[in-house]
Design a protein around this motif. Sequence first.
Motif, short mmCIF file in Angstrom:
data_model
loop_
_atom_site.label_atom_id
_atom_site.label_comp_id
_atom_site.label_asym_id
_atom_site.label_seq_id
_atom_site.Cartn_x
_atom_site.Cartn_y
_atom_site.Cartn_z
N ALA A 53 0.83 -1.20 0.00
CA ALA A 53 0.00 0.00 0.00
C ALA A 53 0.87 1.26 0.00
CB ALA A 53 -0.92 0.00 1.22
N ALA A 54 2.00 1.22 0.69
CA ALA A 54 2.90 2.38 0.72
C ALA A 54 3.50 2.65 -0.65
CB ALA A 54 4.01 2.14 1.74
N GLU A 55 3.91 1.61 -1.35
CA GLU A 55 4.48 1.77 -2.69
C GLU A 55 3.43 2.34 -3.65
OE1 GLU A 55 5.99 -2.00 -3.83
OE2 GLU A 55 7.56 -2.03 -2.30
N ARG A 56 2.22 1.90 -3.52
CA ARG A 56 1.15 2.42 -4.38
C ARG A 56 0.90 3.90 -4.09
NH1 ARG A 56 -4.45 -0.60 -3.87
NH2 ARG A 56 -4.27 0.36 -1.81
N ALA A 57 0.90 4.28 -2.82
CA ALA A 57 0.70 5.68 -2.47
C ALA A 57 1.88 6.54 -2.94
CB ALA A 57 0.53 5.82 -0.95
N LEU A 58 3.09 6.01 -2.83
CA LEU A 58 4.28 6.75 -3.28
C LEU A 58 4.21 7.00 -4.78
CD1 LEU A 58 7.10 7.89 -2.65
CD2 LEU A 58 8.01 5.58 -2.99
N ARG A 62 1.20 10.47 -3.08
CA ARG A 62 0.51 10.62 -1.79
C ARG A 62 1.57 10.42 -0.71
NH1 ARG A 62 -5.22 9.91 -1.99
NH2 ARG A 62 -5.98 9.56 -4.11
N LEU A 63 2.35 11.45 -0.47
CA LEU A 63 3.54 11.32 0.36
C LEU A 63 3.21 11.47 1.85
CD1 LEU A 63 5.93 13.41 -1.90
CD2 LEU A 63 5.40 10.96 -2.00
N LEU A 64 2.63 12.63 2.22
CA LEU A 64 2.20 12.86 3.60
C LEU A 64 0.70 13.03 3.72
CD1 LEU A 64 4.95 15.31 4.93
CD2 LEU A 64 4.50 12.99 5.75
N LYS A 65 0.05 13.25 2.61
CA LYS A 65 -1.39 13.45 2.59
C LYS A 65 -1.97 12.62 1.45
CE LYS A 65 -1.17 18.18 4.42
NZ LYS A 65 -1.54 19.58 4.19
N PRO A 66 -3.27 12.27 1.55
CA PRO A 66 -4.22 12.52 2.65
C PRO A 66 -3.95 11.62 3.84
CG PRO A 66 -5.24 11.19 0.95
CD PRO A 66 -3.89 11.58 0.41
N GLY A 67 -4.55 11.95 4.95
CA GLY A 67 -4.27 11.23 6.18
C GLY A 67 -4.64 9.76 6.15
N TYR A 68 -5.61 9.40 5.32
CA TYR A 68 -6.08 8.01 5.31
C TYR A 68 -5.36 7.17 4.25
CZ TYR A 68 -8.69 9.70 1.27
OH TYR A 68 -9.02 10.26 0.06
N ASP A 69 -4.53 7.81 3.42
CA ASP A 69 -3.90 7.05 2.34
C ASP A 69 -2.61 7.76 1.92
OD1 ASP A 69 -3.28 5.38 0.26
OD2 ASP A 69 -4.80 6.15 -1.12
N ASN A 70 -1.54 7.60 2.69
CA ASN A 70 -0.27 8.19 2.30
C ASN A 70 0.87 7.22 2.57
OD1 ASN A 70 1.25 8.96 4.94
ND2 ASN A 70 -0.84 9.69 5.30
N GLN A 93 13.31 7.20 2.35
CA GLN A 93 14.32 7.94 1.58
C GLN A 93 13.76 8.38 0.23
OE1 GLN A 93 17.62 5.22 1.46
NE2 GLN A 93 18.29 5.70 3.54
N ALA A 94 12.94 7.52 -0.38
CA ALA A 94 12.33 7.88 -1.66
C ALA A 94 11.38 9.07 -1.50
CB ALA A 94 11.58 6.67 -2.22
N ILE A 95 10.68 9.13 -0.38
CA ILE A 95 9.80 10.27 -0.13
C ILE A 95 10.62 11.55 -0.02
CG2 ILE A 95 8.18 11.30 1.50
CD1 ILE A 95 7.25 8.50 2.23
N VAL A 96 11.73 11.49 0.70
CA VAL A 96 12.61 12.65 0.85
C VAL A 96 13.09 13.12 -0.52
CG1 VAL A 96 14.83 13.46 1.72
CG2 VAL A 96 13.36 12.06 3.17
N LEU A 97 13.57 12.19 -1.35
CA LEU A 97 14.09 12.56 -2.67
C LEU A 97 12.99 13.16 -3.54
CD1 LEU A 97 16.43 9.51 -3.39
CD2 LEU A 97 17.07 11.83 -2.66
N ASN A 120 10.65 21.79 3.87
CA ASN A 120 10.22 21.57 5.25
C ASN A 120 9.63 20.17 5.42
OD1 ASN A 120 11.02 24.14 5.97
ND2 ASN A 120 8.99 25.04 5.69
N ARG A 121 8.86 19.75 4.44
CA ARG A 121 8.27 18.41 4.52
C ARG A 121 9.36 17.34 4.41
NH1 ARG A 121 2.77 19.01 0.76
NH2 ARG A 121 1.74 20.55 2.11
#
Length: 232
Positions: A53-58, A62-70, A93-97, A120-121
Amino acid sequence: MSKYWLLGVLLAGCLVGCTTTEPKPTTAEAVVVEPELSAQEKRNRHIQQLLFAAERALARDRLLKPGYDNAYDRYASVLIMDPDNAEAVLGLQAIVLRYLDMARNAAQRSYFDDAQMYLNRASQIMPDDTAVQTLVAQQRESLAKPEPRPEAENAYILDRALLNSRSDEVKQQLAELAQSARANNHMVLIVAATDAQGRWLYQTMRKAVPGYLLRGDIQVGSPARIELLPPL
C-alpha cells in the motif's frame, strides 16, 4: 371372505407402495480447515500489505497526505513493527528525494514559497538521519543563493524596459530571432524573469514563423535573453 376385508388389504398395499424414503448421501462432503497462522506469520503478512500500500501511495505522490492514504504513515507503521526493515527505510528515503525534486522544480519556476514548503516536509520525514538533513540543508542554501546560468555564445539580451512594455521593438527582435532559428534549425532557450514572461516570449516568436515547430525550452533566470542552440 368379506368384500370389505379385501378392500382393506388393497388400501394397505397402496399405502405401503406409496411410502418414500429420502436417499442416503453416497459421499460425505469434505470440510477443509486452514491451519491457524502463528502470530509471527500474521505480523509478516500485515507488513507486506503495508509495504504494498505504501508503494502504491508513493507512486501516486501521496507522500504525507491525505491522512487516510499516504506513503509515510505506512512505512512508519512497518518500522514500528520491524525497526530494521530495509524496504521501509528505502521508502522513506524515496519520499525525501521526491520532495527535494519537487522543491527544485518549484524554485526553477520562481515558486520559492512552495519550494521552502517542500523542503520543510522533506526534513520531517527522517529528522534523525544526518545524511537526509544535510541534503535538505544544501538544497535550502542553493535556493537562497541561486547560481546564475552561464550564457551561451549565441545569447541575445533583451532590454528590460522594452520587454516589460512589450514594445514593437522587442517584438521585431523576437521575430528576427525566430526566423534565424528556423533558417539554421536551431533550438531556442528562453530565459525570463517569470514563467508568464517566458510563455509570452515563446508565443511571440512562434507567431513569427507560422507552420514551423519552434523547438526549445523556458527557464527562469536573469538577465532575460534568447539563446540559439544547435540541434542535438
